[in-house]
Motif scaffolding. Structure first.
Motif, PDB file in Angstrom:
ATOM      1  N   ASP A 713       1.657   8.182  32.615  1.00  0.00           N
ATOM      2  CA  ASP A 713       0.734   8.522  31.526  1.00  0.00           C
ATOM      3  C   ASP A 713       1.419   9.127  30.315  1.00  0.00           C
ATOM      4  O   ASP A 713       0.781   9.806  29.524  1.00  0.00           O
ATOM      5  N   VAL A 714       2.730   8.940  30.191  1.00  0.00           N
ATOM      6  CA  VAL A 714       3.466   9.657  29.145  1.00  0.00           C
ATOM      7  C   VAL A 714       2.968   9.258  27.763  1.00  0.00           C
ATOM      8  O   VAL A 714       2.682  10.104  26.914  1.00  0.00           O
ATOM      9  N   ARG A 715       2.807   7.950  27.526  1.00  0.00           N
ATOM     10  CA  ARG A 715       2.424   7.496  26.199  1.00  0.00           C
ATOM     11  C   ARG A 715       1.054   8.063  25.802  1.00  0.00           C
ATOM     12  O   ARG A 715       0.834   8.536  24.687  1.00  0.00           O
ATOM     13  N   MET A 716       0.115   8.027  26.757  1.00  0.00           N
ATOM     14  CA  MET A 716      -1.233   8.546  26.467  1.00  0.00           C
ATOM     15  C   MET A 716      -1.171  10.018  26.067  1.00  0.00           C
ATOM     16  O   MET A 716      -1.738  10.446  25.076  1.00  0.00           O
ATOM     17  N   ALA A 740     -10.763  11.099  27.580  1.00  0.00           N
ATOM     18  CA  ALA A 740     -10.269  11.368  28.935  1.00  0.00           C
ATOM     19  C   ALA A 740     -11.371  11.132  29.966  1.00  0.00           C
ATOM     20  O   ALA A 740     -11.139  10.554  31.029  1.00  0.00           O
ATOM     21  N   VAL A 741     -12.606  11.568  29.656  1.00  0.00           N
ATOM     22  CA  VAL A 741     -13.718  11.375  30.592  1.00  0.00           C
ATOM     23  C   VAL A 741     -13.941   9.879  30.819  1.00  0.00           C
ATOM     24  O   VAL A 741     -14.098   9.402  31.944  1.00  0.00           O
ATOM     25  N   ILE A 742     -13.936   9.097  29.710  1.00  0.00           N
ATOM     26  CA  ILE A 742     -14.165   7.653  29.821  1.00  0.00           C
ATOM     27  C   ILE A 742     -13.050   7.001  30.637  1.00  0.00           C
ATOM     28  O   ILE A 742     -13.274   6.071  31.403  1.00  0.00           O
ATOM     29  N   ASN A 743     -11.828   7.521  30.470  1.00  0.00           N
ATOM     30  CA  ASN A 743     -10.706   6.939  31.223  1.00  0.00           C
ATOM     31  C   ASN A 743     -10.656   7.455  32.655  1.00  0.00           C
ATOM     32  O   ASN A 743      -9.675   7.254  33.359  1.00  0.00           O
ATOM     33  N   GLY A 744     -11.700   8.194  33.074  1.00  0.00           N
ATOM     34  CA  GLY A 744     -11.795   8.562  34.480  1.00  0.00           C
ATOM     35  C   GLY A 744     -11.054   9.817  34.877  1.00  0.00           C
ATOM     36  O   GLY A 744     -10.749  10.016  36.049  1.00  0.00           O
ATOM     37  N   GLN A 745     -10.753  10.695  33.911  1.00  0.00           N
ATOM     38  CA  GLN A 745     -10.070  11.942  34.277  1.00  0.00           C
ATOM     39  C   GLN A 745     -10.999  12.828  35.113  1.00  0.00           C
ATOM     40  O   GLN A 745     -12.208  12.795  34.947  1.00  0.00           O
ATOM     41  N   LEU A 750     -11.424  19.460  32.490  1.00  0.00           N
ATOM     42  CA  LEU A 750     -12.003  19.629  31.145  1.00  0.00           C
ATOM     43  C   LEU A 750     -11.802  21.070  30.680  1.00  0.00           C
ATOM     44  O   LEU A 750     -11.880  21.993  31.479  1.00  0.00           O
ATOM     45  N   PRO A 751     -11.582  21.265  29.370  1.00  0.00           N
ATOM     46  CA  PRO A 751     -11.320  22.635  28.889  1.00  0.00           C
ATOM     47  C   PRO A 751     -12.576  23.492  28.937  1.00  0.00           C
ATOM     48  O   PRO A 751     -13.689  22.996  29.050  1.00  0.00           O
TER      49      PRO A 751
END
Length: 1283
Positions: A713-716, A740-745, A750-751
């Motif tokens: 995930d370095v580039r992201m 991040a939520v959409i990408n399934g984190q 979450l902060p």
């Protein structure tokens, strides 16, 4: 092109010193800070007031403003330097000035029914009348109104009876003048004062709008009376619930005859009265601090009404006539408030618009500074918290994400000149004052914990808390000393200077080194580790006093100083020398700030109202910002957001700026995944003159270290972290959380503050429920809860509000019962169950029986009408509420009472949920549009992402011109956003097609998969020598110049027009492509059913011909035809994209070129004007139906318009329709007024200068123009590059 972007503004509060400092007219209202007037205007679409303009011509305290009664565009203002100004709001400029009035104009007012004249009066009179225009313009003295025995507090013209005027005096008396009858001087003092010489100033004075003789008067101690100015008698004396209450201001309510409102002077209580009753009908406590001024808007903002009120009820002849018996009300019965909006100004500077009918604030600007702001600093451990110090004696702490004040110091400190945060997370601020020494204020506890008095009563101009050694604080003062002490007050050093010391700064590298700036024009450096009180170094060179000094955070031994000689000097401590002088400011320099990442960037603010950004390597000024309306005093940025700067000024605003455009190549290096060497470097490399910017600070190094630890995930992460570091506040972090939520984190990552922003829909109900529970259980902390902390009742009420919106009816009922509001609980209880309702009824009945009260209990059934509620919220502009309800419905929380048998219910629920989801998307779209129109494209994108709509989210960023951010986000979102990402890369590449950055443009295009044609355009436009061009061709994988020539000739012979044009453009003679392409386009246009698609690709390609070839004299005919064709196709594209602000300009441009230049194209001027008229007729109908001048389109126009639409192309990317609107478009800039050459009107927001350096259009128009027609509106053949 301006490089520094204004991205935020903290408006001032309303001044508490003078009487008439707020005014309103139609859908605008205005209030005065000490030196500036803020004008707010109603945005009809969203039914809310927005800041439209800041007028700051006055150099001394503004004493009064008055809106012209017969012209809503014009108001007058007066100030303590004997100056009157007449303003035009629409043009945002002063249209007349009257200098050196005799005496200070303490009160002023337009003369009703007297055309263009303004009356003003100083404390003792006489009354002057200034006729602004016409044959008898000039100043005359009122014949009778002079030689008063007591000072005048305020005066009022009668709105109906010509020439009648009343004065209120400090001794409590009134003076009344009217033509044709005897003057009454000093009459109608309150009875209790008769025969005494006590003062009891008149605090408010208003004529009854419905009678010629009645007037309301408030005296500070003797309360309110209704007087008859003819018989000089008192009709009613109104009485207050408590003797302690005194009235500060009053206003009639125009929409309800006989009603008026008053504001108390000690506490913010708004009281509602009717002239027929001696006691108030209702009292509301709106704020802890007392009122200062009140003004009722004449025409309340029109809400979409749900019920029609019959107007036949009010047959009042005068508001006190006996024709209608006064309403009989027992004290405890509810009274319906008059519809109306009151502009309320408070003693602490708060300003708000209170909706009396709905009993809520439509808008509240709490706790603004009311005076010059001298200093601003970010909190060391939180880039979202900013503290400001002001002439008004307070320090305020702001949250810059929401642009609201969170804390304010107690005040009464005289003037606060300077502030310094304690290091780290200590939550304390040191302040320096004009006469009360220095202090330490504990922000969270809200109190002063230490005071330092070593300078006596002398003003302290600067305080600096050492960040390397948190025990030491330095102050410097007018007494010539710079004193260093420990925080508990032990003096360590007293450095004596020959004159006043204005600035000091601790070295960032050596904890024992401090520099000072002194009135004797010198900069001194002291070393604390020795016992000597002599300076280590003295730098001479400035020709006037030195104010601030700042050490460079990145280059050891380098410091800068700003002086009254208008220059900034850079000193090298190691060489004992001045290594650069930055000149450009035309007045003393105050604010100074080094950038914490790019070692050569330095920003300065000055009394010439500008902020300048310097490249200190060669002393060039990279940009000058003209947006403040007065002296710029403080500049600051936070290390973890190094390219967001805050500035503060005598115009009493704080503004936020983005400096990211200054380092644009860096952002592209990060996007295109360049080697670290092109992103992060050491200072020596970065300081080489002309070298591209490099990041040399701690934040960038930290990011690199964190990235080096990651395995996936370095580039992201790299894109996200740098994007957050580069982006200004206002939603970028929120946007990344949603990505991040959409990408399934995992949600646990979450902060903390995620719940305060725009949440993803799947979290909304969950977070809001827990927020409601917190409100219910929170007990007040022993320090009180910060500013205006809500009482327990208010908290329970807020909790209940959240629960009911989420469909959690039972919690709502229980809280209502706890608050004693049984009716509310009972009326919705059946929404839980009939059983629950019965149980509640029994509980209530038991209670009523014990009290022996046989009230009938009203109830109504809670039904599941989500749609009505959502529409209701939407129609009132309360979009966030609507989103909440719609989401609750989507999750199936809201049902109607289930009367039917069970089996029906299940399947209808699913249908409903689908219906609700459609509604949720619609509401989110509306909310996004609201943010977008407010100049907050990033938050608009957040709204779309919250419902997984990546296409529209990307479109919002593109339309807001947030291109770099869009590429980062698009790249991280991946496939779903790829189309949009490629389009943004194309726009970004256009931005970098300039002298120094061709390779950046090429690298951006190489990130797009099918990029052959895009790279061909880039190479075609590149203006180098043959060798350089061939070099670029090779890099882009294209044949050499000579090979292209051959390919072109072959393609031409075979009739492949597109290939021929492409290769000719890449050949040594690109102009040969013009006739081939243009002839083809003209043939297409001559066929009856041509479409934009058939010609667009050729024109777009041709527009990339090298500018130096296009403007050759031998190409003039081809050039004119190309410009005309691009203009016409641009007009059609702009109709398709709904760029309505530039459609007329494009048609006009095309017609003008057709008229003036000798060309043979298949376009007729008459045809163009027919099309424009048809477009106008058919699209205006969508906008305003109630406009009287509106005529429906004729049949011919409809046909013409549908013919136009049939030629359009389908846009490849969804959501790009609608105007572009960049961040900050709605923020008033002031000192720099540009008139748009498209519309002839003043440009709101950023302006864009065309190639002649004089003509300007708004940046938004320039962006839209460039997207549909690449050539400049001046018809020169130059390509427009506003990106």
């Amino acid at each position: 092109m301006s490089q520094v972007k204004q991205v935020g503004l903290l408006a001032a509060g309303c001044q508490p010193w003078n009487k008439d400092v707020c005014a309103a007219s139609g859908d605008r209202f205005a209030y005065c800070a000490t030196l500036a007037i803020y004008v707010y205007q109603l945005d009809h679409r969203y039914n809310e007031f927005k800041l439209r303009a800041i007028m700051s011509e006055h150099k001394k305290t503004i004493t009064a403003i008055s809106w012209c009664p017969h012209n809503p565009e014009v108001f007058a203002s007066a100030s303590a330097d004997n100056l009157l100004i007449i303003w035009n709001v629409a043009e945002q400029k002063a249209i007349a000035r009257l200098d050196n009035t005799k005496g200070i104009p303490a009160s002023l007012s337009w003369c009703w029914n007297a055309g263009d004249s303004v009356a003003f009066v100083s404390h003792r009179g006489p009354l002057y009348i200034w006729t602004i225009s016409g044959p008898d313009s000039g100043v005359t003295v009122h014949k009778e109104a002079h030689s008063f025995l007591s000072d005048i507090c305020l005066f009022r013209w009668h709105p109906l009876k010509k020439g009648k005027v009343v004065f209120g005096h400090t001794d409590g008396s009134l003076s009344i003048f009217q033509p044709g009858s005897k003057n009454q001087k000093h009459v109608l003092r309150p009875e209790s004062l008769e025969g005494t010489d006590e003062e009891d100033p008149v605090t408010a004075l208003e004529w009854d709008p419905l009678s010629t003789d009645y007037l309301l008067v408030a005296n500070m101690h003797n309360g309110i009376r209704l007087l008859d100015s003819e018989s000089l008698s008192c009709i009613t004396t109104f009485s207050f619930p408590s003797a302690a209450a005194s009235v500060q201001c009053l206003a009639w309510v125009p929409s309800a005859p006989g009603m008026f409102i008053t504001g108390d002077s000690q506490v913010g209580v708004l009281r509602i009265w009717n002239v027929s009753r001696a006691t108030p009908l209702d009292n509301f406590k709106l704020k802890k601090t007392g009122f200062h001024a009140l003004h009722v808007l004449n025409s309340p903002p029109a809400k979409k009404s749900f019920s029609s009120n019959s107007p036949s009820k009010n047959h009042y002849t005068s508001s006190t006539s006996e024709a209608v018996p006064p309403p009989t009300l027992s004290q405890n019965q509810a009274f319906s408030l008059p519809p109306g909006h009151a502009v309320c100004c408070f003693m602490d500077g708060g300003v708000g618009l209170y909706d009396m009918g709905a009993k809520k604030w439509d808008f509240l600007r709490d706790l603004g500074h009311v005076e010059t702001i001298f200093d601003c600093k970010f909190k060391p451990d939180d880039p979202n918290i900013l503290a400001t110090a002001s002439f008004d004696g307070t320090i305020k702490v702001w949250d810059i994400n929401t642009l609201t004040a969170v804390y304010t110091s107690p005040g009464n400190e005289g003037v606060v000149y300077s502030l310094s945060w304690a290091p780290g997370d200590l939550n304390c601020i040191a302040g320096a004052t004009s006469r009360n020494g220095a202090f330490i204020w504990d922000v969270k506890k809200g109190k002063m914990i230490t005071r330092f008095n070593e300078h006596g009563k002398n003003g302290i101009f600067c305080v600096a808390w050492s960040h390397k050694d948190s025990k030491r604080i330095a102050t410097c003062s007018g007494d010539g000393f710079c004193i260093i002490r420990t925080i508990d007050g032990k003096v360590l050093h007293k450095y004596k200077h020959p004159a006043a010391v204005f600035g000091c700064d601790w070295s960032q590298n050596n904890k024992d080194m401090i520099a000072t700036g002194c009135e004797d024009k010198n900069v001194r450096v002291y070393y604390l580790a020795t016992s000597s009180d002599q300076p280590l170094k003295v730098f001479t060179g400035h020709t006037a006093k030195v104010f601030h000094v700042r050490w460079s955070p990145l280059r050891e031994g380098i410091l800068c100083s700003g002086s009254d000689d208008g220059t900034v000097r850079i000193w090298d401590y190691t060489q004992d020398a001045c290594i650069n002088v930055l000149s450009g400011h035309t007045a003393p320099v105050r604010g100074l700030m080094w950038n914490t990442e790019v070692p050569y960037l330095l920003t300065s603010g000055s009394w010439d109202y500008t902020i300048r950004v310097w490249d200190t390597r060669d002393g060039t000024c990279l940009d000058t910002v003209y947006d403040h309306g007065a002296d710029v005093y403080g500049l600051t940025c936070h290390p973890s957001r190094p390219f967001t700067m805050a500035s503060c000024s005598r115009d009493s605003t704080v503004r936020l700026w983005s400096l990211t455009p200054l380092i644009a190549p860096l952002a592209v290096n990060i996007l295109t995944d360049h080697s670290w060497d092109d992103i992060i470097g050491n200072t020596d490399r970065a300081m080489v003159p002309g070298a591209p910017p490099l990041l040399c600070g701690k934040v960038s190094r930290d990011i690199k270290q964190e990235l080096d630890k990651l395995s996936s995930d370095v580039r992201m992460k790299k894109l996200r972290w740098f994007s957050e570091c580069f982006s200004p506040p206002g939603g970028s972090q929120n946007l990344w959380d949603l990505v991040a939520v959409i990408n399934g984190q995992d949600d646990s990552l979450l902060p903390q503050n995620y719940g305060q922003g725009i949440m993803h829909m799947k979290h909304l109900v969950r977070f809001k429920t827990s927020e409601a529970q917190e409100l219910t259980i929170v007990k007040m902390s022993k320090f009180g809860g910060g500013i205006g902390a809500p009482s327990k009742e208010e908290r329970l009420k807020n909790a209940a509000e959240i629960h009911i919106r989420l469909g959690q009816i039972q919690r709502y009922c229980e809280l209502m019962v706890e608050l004693g509001e049984w009716e509310k609980a009972l009326s919705v209880a059946p929404g839980v169950s009939m059983k629950y309702w019965k149980k509640l009824m029994q509980r209530r009945a038991d209670q009523l029986m014990q009290e022996g009260n046989d009230d009938v209990i009203p109830y109504c059934i809670a039904t599941g009408e989500v749609k009505k509620l959502v529409n209701f919220f939407t129609s009132r502009g309360q979009l966030k509420e609507a989103v909440l309800v719609a989401q609750g419905a989507c999750e199936g929380n809201i049902h109607g009472p289930q009367i039917t048998s069970i089996n029906h219910a299940a399947n209808s629920d699913n249908d409903n949920i689908e219906k609700y989801c459609g509604m949720l998307h619609r509401v989110c779209k509306e909310l996004a549009e609201w943010y977008f129109q407010d100049g907050r494209a990033v938050l608009a994108a957040c709204c779309h992402l919250a419902v997984d709509n990546t296409e529209l989210a990307m479109a919002s960023l593109i339309r807001g011109n947030e291109l770099e951010l869009a590429v980062c986000v698009g790249t991280v979102l991946g496939e779903s956003a790829s189309k949009a990402t490629h389009y943004v890369l194309e726009l970004l590449a256009r931005k970098y097609m300039t002298t120094a950055t061709w390779d950046l443009a090429a690298r951006l295009l190489q990130m797009i998969p099918d990029n052959e044609i895009l790279l061909a355009k880039l190479c075609a436009f590149y203006p180098g020598s043959s060798a350089e061009i061939n070099d670029l061709h090779e890099k882009c994988g294209l044949p050499s110049l000579e090979e292209c020539k051959e390919l072109a000739e072959n393609a031409h012979a075979e009739g492949e027009i597109f290939q021929a044009v492409k290769y000719y453009l890449l050949s040594p003679e690109p102009e040969k492509a013009l006739p081939i392409g243009i002839t083809y386009v003209k043939e297409q246009l001559s066929s009856p059913d041509w479409a934009v698609d058939s010609v667009y690709h050729i024109l777009d390609l041709l527009s990339y011909i090298r500018t130096d070839r296009l403007i050759l004299p031998k190409c003039s005919e081809d050039r004119n035809e190309l410009l005309i064709l691009c203009g016409y196709i641009g007009a059609l594209l702009s109709i398709g994209r709904q760029y309505s602000s530039i459609v007329p300009a494009l048609y006009e441009y095309t017609s003008q070129l057709l008229k003036r230049r000798d060309v043979a194209v298949p376009l007729e001027i008459e045809q163009l004007s027919l099309e424009l008229e048809a477009w106008r007729a058919c699209t205006q109908s969508l906008k305003v139906a109630d406009d009287t001048s509106y005529a429906p389109p004729s049949e011919a126009q409809k046909t013409e318009y549908s013919q136009l639409l049939s030629r359009m192309r389908d846009e490849p990317i969804k959501g790009l329709e609608g105007p572009d609107y960049v961040t900050g478009s709605n923020l008033p800039s002031h000192s720099d007024v540009q008139i748009s050459c498209f519309t002839g009107l003043r440009i709101q927001g950023p302006a864009f200068f065309l190639e002649d350096g004089k003509s300007a259009i708004s940046l938004n128009d320039a962006l839209m123009w460039a997207k549909v027609n690449p050539f400049s509106p001046l018809g020169t053949g130059i390509r427009l590059n506003p990106f």
